[in-house]
Design a protein around this motif. Structure first.
Motif, short mmCIF file in Angstrom:
data_model
loop_
_atom_site.label_atom_id
_atom_site.label_comp_id
_atom_site.label_asym_id
_atom_site.label_seq_id
_atom_site.Cartn_x
_atom_site.Cartn_y
_atom_site.Cartn_z
N PRO A 112 -8.66 -19.88 -6.87
CA PRO A 112 -8.62 -21.27 -7.32
C PRO A 112 -7.24 -21.89 -7.11
CG PRO A 112 -8.38 -19.83 -9.20
CD PRO A 112 -8.59 -18.93 -8.00
N LEU A 113 -7.19 -23.23 -7.13
CA LEU A 113 -5.92 -23.95 -7.04
C LEU A 113 -5.13 -23.78 -8.32
CD1 LEU A 113 -4.18 -25.94 -5.38
CD2 LEU A 113 -5.42 -27.80 -6.50
N VAL A 114 -5.81 -23.86 -9.49
CA VAL A 114 -5.20 -23.70 -10.80
C VAL A 114 -5.82 -22.47 -11.44
CG1 VAL A 114 -4.80 -24.75 -13.05
CG2 VAL A 114 -4.86 -26.19 -11.00
N THR A 115 -5.01 -21.53 -11.86
CA THR A 115 -5.54 -20.23 -12.30
C THR A 115 -6.14 -20.24 -13.70
OG1 THR A 115 -3.32 -19.61 -13.04
CG2 THR A 115 -3.98 -18.94 -10.81
N ILE A 116 -5.80 -21.22 -14.53
CA ILE A 116 -6.36 -21.27 -15.88
C ILE A 116 -6.30 -22.70 -16.39
CG2 ILE A 116 -4.18 -20.79 -17.06
CD1 ILE A 116 -7.70 -19.53 -18.08
N PRO A 403 -10.80 -23.01 4.80
CA PRO A 403 -10.23 -23.71 5.96
C PRO A 403 -8.75 -24.03 5.80
CG PRO A 403 -11.64 -25.18 4.70
CD PRO A 403 -11.85 -23.80 4.16
N LEU A 404 -8.31 -24.40 4.58
CA LEU A 404 -6.90 -24.74 4.38
C LEU A 404 -6.01 -23.51 4.48
CD1 LEU A 404 -7.17 -27.35 1.48
CD2 LEU A 404 -7.06 -27.74 3.95
N LYS A 405 -6.51 -22.38 4.02
CA LYS A 405 -5.76 -21.13 4.16
C LYS A 405 -5.62 -20.76 5.62
CE LYS A 405 -5.95 -16.21 3.04
NZ LYS A 405 -6.70 -15.13 2.33
N HIS A 406 -6.69 -20.86 6.40
CA HIS A 406 -6.63 -20.48 7.81
C HIS A 406 -5.84 -21.49 8.63
CE1 HIS A 406 -9.22 -16.97 7.57
NE2 HIS A 406 -10.02 -17.65 6.77
N ALA A 407 -5.70 -22.72 8.13
CA ALA A 407 -4.86 -23.71 8.81
C ALA A 407 -3.39 -23.54 8.44
CB ALA A 407 -5.32 -25.12 8.45
N GLY A 408 -3.10 -22.61 7.53
CA GLY A 408 -1.73 -22.35 7.13
C GLY A 408 -1.18 -23.35 6.14
N LEU A 409 -2.06 -24.13 5.48
CA LEU A 409 -1.60 -25.17 4.57
C LEU A 409 -1.50 -24.68 3.13
CD1 LEU A 409 -3.68 -28.17 6.00
CD2 LEU A 409 -1.28 -27.59 6.44
N PRO A 411 -2.21 -21.09 1.48
CA PRO A 411 -2.66 -19.68 1.53
C PRO A 411 -3.35 -19.23 0.25
CG PRO A 411 -0.43 -19.91 2.37
CD PRO A 411 -0.78 -21.23 1.75
N LYS A 412 -3.04 -19.87 -0.88
CA LYS A 412 -3.63 -19.46 -2.15
C LYS A 412 -5.12 -19.77 -2.23
CE LYS A 412 -2.92 -20.18 -7.13
NZ LYS A 412 -2.14 -20.91 -8.15
N LEU A 413 -5.58 -20.80 -1.51
CA LEU A 413 -6.98 -21.23 -1.57
C LEU A 413 -7.83 -20.36 -0.65
CD1 LEU A 413 -6.57 -25.12 -1.59
CD2 LEU A 413 -7.13 -23.63 -3.51
N SER A 414 -8.37 -19.29 -1.20
CA SER A 414 -9.14 -18.33 -0.39
C SER A 414 -10.65 -18.51 -0.52
CB SER A 414 -8.77 -16.90 -0.83
OG SER A 414 -9.11 -16.69 -2.19
N ASN A 415 -11.09 -19.51 -1.31
CA ASN A 415 -12.53 -19.59 -1.58
C ASN A 415 -13.07 -21.00 -1.45
OD1 ASN A 415 -14.85 -18.02 -2.29
ND2 ASN A 415 -14.86 -19.03 -4.28
N ASP A 416 -12.31 -21.93 -0.83
CA ASP A 416 -12.90 -23.24 -0.61
C ASP A 416 -13.84 -23.18 0.59
OD1 ASP A 416 -10.60 -22.79 0.88
OD2 ASP A 416 -10.11 -24.91 1.10
N TYR A 417 -14.59 -24.26 0.82
CA TYR A 417 -15.77 -24.19 1.71
C TYR A 417 -15.88 -25.49 2.49
CZ TYR A 417 -21.00 -24.34 2.35
OH TYR A 417 -22.29 -24.46 2.81
#
Length: 486
Positions: A112-116, A403-409, A411-417
Motif C-alpha cells: 500500500p501507499l500508506v501502511t496504516i 505499473p508505477l513500480k516497474h516504471a521506476g516511479l 517502488p513501494k507500490l507493488s500491488n496497484d493494477y
C-alpha cells in the motif's frame, strides 16, 4: 561416518532459521493471485494476528480463478486436527476449488501507499476474531461517481454506495474422512446517493447492452443473493452446494477480470453477458477436481426471479438454466507461466422455450514471473434465453500489476493494477428492437492501493453504437470509485 553425521547436523541447523522465518511471515495474495511472503516488521503490529489466532491460522483472502498457492494450502493443512466444530481455517480442498469456495481471515493487501490508518486495524481484528468461531468473509464496499455523455434518457451524473458481503461459516469438519460442511451466503446493498441515482442506472440511461458500472444492479435496497449449504467430500475433490445459489460466484471466474470492486468496472469484464446465470434462485452447484491440472463444474437452477424477490415465486422448469464448465489450470504454458482455460456449454429454458449456447473463458500470464496478464471471454447463445442482454459477445484485455513500480516511479507500490479491455456485443431478444446491432466498448482502469484495505480507482470507458440509443453514436464515461475491502 562421523563426517557424515556432522554434515547432517549442520544441514539441520541451517534449515531451522528458514523454517522459523517462514512461521513469522504473513501470507498475502497479490492482484495476479501469487502468494507474497511478508515479514512481520513490514506490516504494522496492529494488523498482525493476535496470539489467540497465531501465524498458523493466518490465511489470506484468495483470488478466484486461479489455484491456491502451495504455501497457503500447506498452512491450512498444518492447522488441522481430526475433528473440528467451527474450524478457524478453511477445509483442505483441491487447489482451484480452495480459492473458489472459501475466504481467508486476512483482508490487508500487500504494497500500500500508506501502511496504516485508523480503520484498517479494527476491520482486520474483527476478521481474525470471526474466523476463530468459523466465520470467514469478504466485505466489499464502494463509493462511485459516474459522469456520462449523450445519455438516451435520465441524468448524465449518478452517485452510488454499493456493498457485497460474501460469507462462509464453517460448521463441521472431519479431516481424516475428507469431509466438511459449511453455510454459504451473499448479501448485497445498493444505495443511490442522489434522487436520480435511486431510480436510474448507468446502462438504462445510456441504452447499452453492457453495464459500465457492474457494482450497480438490483433495487435501491438490500437483498440476499445466496444462502446455501456447502459440503466437501472425498478429501476436498468433490464439493456440493445447494439452496439459493448465485452461480456467478463459481462459474466464469477469472483472476484478472472478475470483480468490479478492484478490477474492471464494465459488466462484460466481470462475467459474460451471454451465460444465463441464476441469481437469487434455488439451485445447485456440483464441483469435481480429481487432479490439480483440471476440474469439472455443473450448475443448475431457476432463472426467472429478480433480485430482492422470493426464490419460490412461480418456481418451475419452464424457467431453468443448466451450465457446465470444464477447466484446465496448467502451472506453465509454453514458458509463459500459469493459465486457466475454461469451456462453458449451457442449455437454458426461458418462458418454456429452450435454447443452447457456449462460452470460453481464458486467462494467461505473459511470461514467467511477469507482471503482465491477458484474459478473454467469448460467448454465443440462443437469443431468447440470453437474458443479460447479449446473444454474442467478445471481451478481452490486458492487465499489468505494479505499473508505477516497474516504471521506476514508486517502488513501494507493488500491488496497484492497470487494465485495458475491448468488448463487442450483439443484442439478444430482451434488447430488441435495437437501434444498433453491433455495440463496441473500451475500458481502461487503474487501481491504486492507498492503504492495506482501501484503493482508489479512476476509470474511463467509451461505448460506440449503444444498442438502445438511436440519438448517439458513442458515449464517454468517466468514473471515480473508492473501494474498501474488509
Amino acid at each position: 561416518m562421523l563426517t557424515g553425521f556432522v554434515a547432517l547436523a549442520r544441514a539441520a541447523c541451517a534449515a531451522d532459521p528458514q523454517t522459523n522465518a517462514a512461521s513469522t511471515q504473513l501470507l498475502l495474495i497479490d492482484r495476479l493471485g501469487n502468494a507474497v511472503r511478508t515479514p512481520t516488521n513490514e506490516v504494522h503490529s496492529s494488523l498482525h494476528p493476535p496470539e489467540a489466532v497465531g501465524m498458523g491460522h493466518q490465511i489470506p483472502v484468495p483470488q478466484k480463478g486461479a489455484p491456491m498457492p502451495d504455501e497457503v494450502r500447506q498452512r491450512i493443512k498444518d492447522s488441522k486436527t481430526d475433528r473440528q466444530w467451527f474450524s478457524p481455517t478453511p477445509p483442505d480442498m483441491m487447489p482451484y476449488l480452495a480459492n473458489l469456495d472459501e475466504y481467508g481471515n486476512t483482508a490487508i493487501q500487500p504494497g500500500p501507499l500508506v501502511t496504516i490508518e485508523p480503520f484498517s486495524a479494527g476491520a482486520q481484528s474483527l476478521k481474525y476474531w470471526a474466523s476463530e468461531v468459523g466465520l470467514r468473509y469478504s466485505l466489499y464496499q464502494s463509493l462511485t461517481m459516474i459522469s456520462m455523455t449523450d445519455v438516451a434518457s435520465g441524468s448524465s451524473a449518478l452517485q452510488y454506495y454499493t456493498a457485497t458481503f460474501f460469507g462462509k461459516w464453517a460448521v463441521t469438519e472431519v479431516t481424516s474422512d475428507g469431509r466438511a460442511g459449511w453455510l454459504s451466503t451473499e448479501a448485497n446493498v445498493k444505495l443511490g446517493l442522489s434522487p436520480a441515482s435511486r431510480t436510474q442506472s448507468p446502462e438504462g440511461n445510456l441504452g447499452t447492452i453492457v453495464n459500465p458500472l457492474a457494482t450497480v444492479f438490483g433495487p435501491n435496497n438490500a437483498w440476499l443473493s445466496e444462502l446455501a449449504w456447502q459440503q466437501s467430500l472425498a478429501g476436498g475433490k468433490l464439493i456440493l452446494l445447494a439452496g439459493m445459489v448465485d452461480q456467478s460466484n463459481y462459474i466464469d471466474a477469472n483472476t484478472y477480470a472478475n470483480n468490479s470492486q478492484g478490477q474492471f468496472l464494465n459488466s462484460a469484464f466481470v462475467n459474460s453477458d451471454v451465460l444465463p446465470f441464476a441469481f437469487n434462485n434455488l439451485g445447485l452447484n456440483l464441483q469435481w477436481q480429481p487432479d490439480e491440472s483440471w476440474y469439472l463444474m455443473f450448475g443448475s437452477g431457476a432463472n426467472n426471479q429478480q433480485v430482492g424477490h422470493s426464490p419460490f415465486n412461480n418456481l418451475s422448469f419452464h424457467d431453468w438454466s443448466y451450465l457446465l464448465e470444464f477447466g484446465l489450470t496448467p502451472k506453465d504454458v509454453l514458458g509463459l507461466g500459469p493459465g486457466a482455460y475454461r469451456l462453458q456449454p449451457f442449455v437454458a429454458t426461458v418462458g418454456g422455450q429452450t435454447q443452447t449456447g457456449v462460452g470460453v473463458n481464458i486467462q494467461q500470464q505473459l511470461g514467467a514471473n511477469s507482471p503482465f496478464g491477458w484474459f478473454g471471454r467469448f460467448g454465443m447463445g440462443g437469443s431468447q434465453v440470453t437474458f443479460d442482454g447479449a446473444d454474442a459477445q467478445i471481451a478481452s484485455g490486458f492487465v499489468l500489476q505494479a505499473p508505477l513500480k516497474h516504471a521506476g516511479l514508486f517502488p513501494k507500490l507493488s500491488n496497484d493494477y492497470l487494465g485495458a479491455g475491448f468488448v463487442w456485443s450483439q443484442p439478444s431478444a430482451v434488447m430488441e428492437p435495437a437501434a444498433h446491432s453491433n455495440e463496441y466498448g473500451f475500458e481502461t482502469t487503474y487501481v491504486l492501493q492507498l492503504t492495506p484495505l482501501a484503493s482508489l480507482q479512476p476509470d474511463f470507458q467509451v461505448i460506440w453504437n449503444p444498442a438502445n440509443n438511436p440519438n448517439a453514436d458513442h458515449n464517454l464515461i468517466f468514473q471515480l470509485q473508492l473501494n474498501l475491502v474488509w
